[in-house]
Design an enzyme around this catalytic site. Structure first.
Site, PDB file in Angstrom:
ATOM      1  N   LYS A 148       0.848  -1.186   0.000  1.00  0.00           N
ATOM      2  CA  LYS A 148       0.000   0.000   0.000  1.00  0.00           C
ATOM      3  C   LYS A 148       0.886   1.238   0.000  1.00  0.00           C
ATOM      4  O   LYS A 148       2.036   1.115   0.412  1.00  0.00           O
ATOM      5  CB  LYS A 148      -0.936  -0.021   1.197  1.00  0.00           C
ATOM      6  N   HIS A 178      -2.283  -5.789   5.079  1.00  0.00           N
ATOM      7  CA  HIS A 178      -1.821  -6.725   6.112  1.00  0.00           C
ATOM      8  C   HIS A 178      -2.890  -6.995   7.167  1.00  0.00           C
ATOM      9  O   HIS A 178      -2.794  -7.979   7.895  1.00  0.00           O
ATOM     10  CB  HIS A 178      -0.493  -6.269   6.730  1.00  0.00           C
ATOM     11  N   LYS A 182      -4.234 -11.030   9.484  1.00  0.00           N
ATOM     12  CA  LYS A 182      -4.315 -11.264  10.938  1.00  0.00           C
ATOM     13  C   LYS A 182      -5.175 -12.496  11.223  1.00  0.00           C
ATOM     14  O   LYS A 182      -6.199 -12.721  10.593  1.00  0.00           O
ATOM     15  CB  LYS A 182      -4.891 -10.023  11.636  1.00  0.00           C
ATOM     16  N   HIS A 240      -7.869  -0.594   5.066  1.00  0.00           N
ATOM     17  CA  HIS A 240      -8.003  -1.508   6.206  1.00  0.00           C
ATOM     18  C   HIS A 240      -9.433  -1.579   6.763  1.00  0.00           C
ATOM     19  O   HIS A 240      -9.992  -2.662   6.930  1.00  0.00           O
ATOM     20  CB  HIS A 240      -7.060  -1.102   7.332  1.00  0.00           C
ATOM     21  N   LYS A 331      -4.942   8.779  15.210  1.00  0.00           N
ATOM     22  CA  LYS A 331      -3.605   8.740  15.813  1.00  0.00           C
ATOM     23  C   LYS A 331      -3.624   9.516  17.126  1.00  0.00           C
ATOM     24  O   LYS A 331      -4.486  10.363  17.342  1.00  0.00           O
ATOM     25  CB  LYS A 331      -2.599   9.359  14.857  1.00  0.00           C
TER      26      LYS A 331
HETATM   27  P1  NAD Z   1      11.982   2.940   2.648  1.00  0.00           P
HETATM   28  O1  NAD Z   1      12.128   4.333   2.147  1.00  0.00           O
HETATM   29  O2  NAD Z   1      12.467   2.618   4.014  1.00  0.00           O
HETATM   30  O3  NAD Z   1      12.749   1.941   1.655  1.00  0.00           O
HETATM   31  C1  NAD Z   1      12.682   2.092   0.269  1.00  0.00           C
HETATM   32  C2  NAD Z   1      13.521   1.020  -0.396  1.00  0.00           C
HETATM   33  O4  NAD Z   1      13.417   1.220  -1.799  1.00  0.00           O
HETATM   34  C3  NAD Z   1      15.001   1.032  -0.065  1.00  0.00           C
HETATM   35  O5  NAD Z   1      15.462  -0.288   0.070  1.00  0.00           O
HETATM   36  C4  NAD Z   1      15.641   1.663  -1.321  1.00  0.00           C
HETATM   37  O6  NAD Z   1      16.960   1.215  -1.581  1.00  0.00           O
HETATM   38  C5  NAD Z   1      14.709   1.169  -2.387  1.00  0.00           C
HETATM   39  N1  NAD Z   1      14.723   2.026  -3.573  1.00  0.00           N
HETATM   40  C6  NAD Z   1      14.405   3.341  -3.654  1.00  0.00           C
HETATM   41  N2  NAD Z   1      14.584   3.793  -4.933  1.00  0.00           N
HETATM   42  C7  NAD Z   1      15.010   2.733  -5.650  1.00  0.00           C
HETATM   43  C8  NAD Z   1      15.347   2.551  -7.020  1.00  0.00           C
HETATM   44  N3  NAD Z   1      15.309   3.550  -7.923  1.00  0.00           N
HETATM   45  N4  NAD Z   1      15.722   1.328  -7.402  1.00  0.00           N
HETATM   46  C9  NAD Z   1      15.777   0.286  -6.533  1.00  0.00           C
HETATM   47  N5  NAD Z   1      15.456   0.406  -5.241  1.00  0.00           N
HETATM   48  C10 NAD Z   1      15.079   1.612  -4.796  1.00  0.00           C
HETATM   49  O7  NAD Z   1      10.441   2.556   2.461  1.00  0.00           O
HETATM   50  P2  NAD Z   1       9.545   1.520   3.316  1.00  0.00           P
HETATM   51  O8  NAD Z   1       9.049   2.215   4.535  1.00  0.00           O
HETATM   52  O9  NAD Z   1      10.292   0.253   3.479  1.00  0.00           O
HETATM   53  O10 NAD Z   1       8.273   1.345   2.381  1.00  0.00           O
HETATM   54  C11 NAD Z   1       8.294   0.582   1.194  1.00  0.00           C
HETATM   55  C12 NAD Z   1       6.868   0.472   0.645  1.00  0.00           C
HETATM   56  O11 NAD Z   1       6.046  -0.177   1.593  1.00  0.00           O
HETATM   57  C13 NAD Z   1       6.195   1.809   0.354  1.00  0.00           C
HETATM   58  O12 NAD Z   1       5.332   1.648  -0.742  1.00  0.00           O
HETATM   59  C14 NAD Z   1       5.371   2.046   1.603  1.00  0.00           C
HETATM   60  O13 NAD Z   1       4.260   2.862   1.358  1.00  0.00           O
HETATM   61  C15 NAD Z   1       4.935   0.642   1.918  1.00  0.00           C
HETATM   62  N6  NAD Z   1       4.591   0.422   3.325  1.00  0.00           N
HETATM   63  C16 NAD Z   1       5.516   0.620   4.308  1.00  0.00           C
HETATM   64  C17 NAD Z   1       5.184   0.366   5.627  1.00  0.00           C
HETATM   65  C18 NAD Z   1       6.185   0.528   6.725  1.00  0.00           C
HETATM   66  O14 NAD Z   1       5.837   0.229   7.871  1.00  0.00           O
HETATM   67  N7  NAD Z   1       7.392   0.972   6.459  1.00  0.00           N
HETATM   68  C19 NAD Z   1       3.889  -0.064   5.954  1.00  0.00           C
HETATM   69  C20 NAD Z   1       2.963  -0.267   4.922  1.00  0.00           C
HETATM   70  C21 NAD Z   1       3.338  -0.028   3.613  1.00  0.00           C
END
Ligand code: NAD
Length: 484
Positions: A148, A178, A182, A240, A331
């Site tokens: 998402k 996610h 659950k 969700h 929140k």
């Molecule tokens: P983040 O910014 O921590 O990580 C991003 C990752 O993408 C890194 O590994 C980076 O190296 C890689 N990346 C960025 N640009 C790139 C490119 N051009 N080529 C290859 N790799 C590249 O982000 P995150 O928090 O891990 O979130 C990732 C996804 O999951 C997003 O879509 C976010 O909305 C979704 N998401 C995250 C969470 C969370 O808890 N972090 C929860 C739900 C959904």
């Protein structure tokens, strides 16, 4: 109870964004826990793919640190961690360029299941889909897992679906929510459709109303930039809360099969009435208790984005006509708690006369903390003193009923990733479901934007703005308390 772990087939799982927050906190620790439980075949491989220039050893060190931080000590046996790391590889890949793709293509085995987890920002989904295809690694065994947010509105969700559809069949696309992973959410289906007890009462005739609450204590700190463009409606309700509502309200599918279940969920979304402005409350947390308010957290001088939303929703069909579904999420509230409460009507006539403070049967499905269910029933207060009635919970604690192993519930991500490998899409959103959810959400957002509606300020550590309580009070109802 003996746990039945069924190993999955050999696979290659490529985690794009493998160095990111989600991968380190959820995906990789979750995969380790599946390995620890004996579910991962010896031939399985997990390939981290991200921008950082790392080799296998460097990435394994990162994964080891993630396991040490996010896996419970009882499961962190050094030999097990070493053995798990043997399954890990890394390729530096640029989603927007050619760098690393040849190496990745050489690594992915065409003859085993291969799944590509898009754990990167949504702006890269299209680039990844295109390059996976162009480099010939999108074989018939291939699946993609999409995180998402799936779009920002109906138009962007449609565009994203269209982009993915250019390269992948719908049966290959796993859109993650996610919440659907659950244990209790799946138990909700088991309770509804595996028993005769509840389903005959599961309708407007016997249910007074339903409450769905997803309360968080955290603010938006750290994600402020993203959140301010999104707000609670887009970030939580459209996906969700809507998914939970669907599982509560849907008709029994004819089989527990991905499309049969998703067809029924889709019908619920399509039956949702528009929400009247008077039935919707938006809020924004102010500063307090030594914590910054929303504006400071989000780095804004001014903002009309809601960090809280409560609303009354109607599902216009035979089963639910005139039964309100109250949804709220926010929140910086008093406690971290997600639950669904099905509040049944009172018996039509009380043979025991008027009793103060009587409340009817309530089935509570707890998603967090302590996943479980309880059913509040009325019994006679023990002892002499006449027929005094009290409400007691019938607690369906998994641990008591099924043994301690049952209390060791896999995290939602663990279960969902294994479902991807098994090729089971039941707990993933189909493209048309996501679009229908946006089609309902968009006019609500347009309506409050058009009215110039501003979110009500609420104090941190409470239950949101007063107007949210009024939404139920004015109809003689009240929200369940937000407490752990
Ligand atoms: P983040 O910014 O921590 O990580 C991003 C990752 O993408 C890194 O590994 C980076 O190296 C890689 N990346 C960025 N640009 C790139 C490119 N051009 N080529 C290859 N790799 C590249 O982000 P995150 O928090 O891990 O979130 C990732 C996804 O999951 C997003 O879509 C976010 O909305 C979704 N998401 C995250 C969470 C969370 O808890 N972090 C929860 C739900 C959904």
């Amino acid at each position: 109870m003996v746990s039945r772990i069924i190993p999955v087939d050999p696979f290659d799982l490529v985690v794009f964004g493998g160095t990111g927050d989600l991968a380190q906190r959820k995906i990789l620790p979750g995969l380790y826990r599946r390995f620890w439980a004996g579910q991962m075949p010896a031939e399985a491989r997990i390939i981290g793919a991200a921008r950082s220039e790392l080799d296998d050893a460097g990435y394994r060190a990162m994964v080891r640190a993630a396991i040490e931080e996010h896996v419970a000590p009882a499961k962190r046996e050094p030999e097990q961690i070493d053995a798990f790391l043997e399954h890990i590889r890394y390729v530096a890949v640029d989603a927007r360029g050619e760098g690393g793709w040849k190496e990745l293509a050489a690594l992915v085995r065409p003859d085993v299941i291969h799944a590509f987890y898009f754990s990167v920002g949504p702006s890269l989904f299209g680039d990844l889909a295109e390059r996976i295809h162009a480099h010939g690694i999108a074989g018939p065994h291939c699946r993609i897992v999409v995180e998402k947010p799936f779009g920002h509105d109906l138009a962007s969700a449609k565009a994203l679906n269209a982009t993915l559809a250019q390269h992948f069949d719908e049966t290959q696309i796993y859109r993650i929510d996610h919440y659907l992973g659950k244990e209790t959410v799946q138990n909700l289906m088991a309770v509804r459709f595996g028993n005769i007890l509840f389903e005959p009462l599961w309708n407007a005739q016997y249910v007074d109303h339903i409450q769905i609450t997803v309360a968080e204590t955290v603010g938006v700190g750290g994600r402020g930039d993203y959140y301010d463009k999104s707000g609670a409606m887009r970030d939580m309700v459209q996906n969700h809360l809507m998914q939970l509502l669907c599982l509560i309200a849907m008709e029994p599918p004819h089989r527990f099969d991905p499309d049969a279940v998703r067809d029924e969920k889709l019908k619920v979304i399509r039956a949702l009435d528009p929400v009247e402005p008077a039935d919707l409350v938006r809020g924004q947390y102010g500063p307090g208790d030594g914590l910054a308010g929303y504006l400071e957290d989000a780095g804004q001088d001014e903002s009309d984005t809601e960090s809280f939303i409560a609303m009354k929703v109607h599902v216009s069909n035979w089963r639910w006509k005139n039964t309100p579904f109250y949804l709220r999420t926010g929140k910086r509230l008093r406690a971290r708690k997600s639950e669904i409460a099905v509040v049944f009507k009172d018996p039509p006539h009380s043979i025991f006369g008027e009793q103060e403070d009587r409340r009817g049967n309530v089935l509570v499905i707890r998603l967090q903390p302590n996943e479980g269910m309880n059913l509040r029933v009325t019994i006679k207060e023990p002892g002499p003193g006449g027929m005094r009635l009290v409400e007691v919970p019938l607690d369906m604690s998994f641990a008591d009923a099924l043994g301690p192993e049952a209390a060791d519930i896999p995290d939602a991500y663990e279960r969902l990733i294994m479902d991807v490998i098994r090729g089971n899409q039941t707990l993933f959103m189909r493209g048309d479901e996501v679009e229908a959810a946006w089609a309902w959400t968009d006019p609500l957002i347009a309506s409050w934007t058009g009215r110039g509606d501003r979110p009500k300020r609420y104090d941190p550590g409470g239950a949101g703005p007063e107007e949210s309580a009024m939404l139920l009070h004015r109809e003689g109802r009240r929200w369940r308390e937000i407490k752990e």
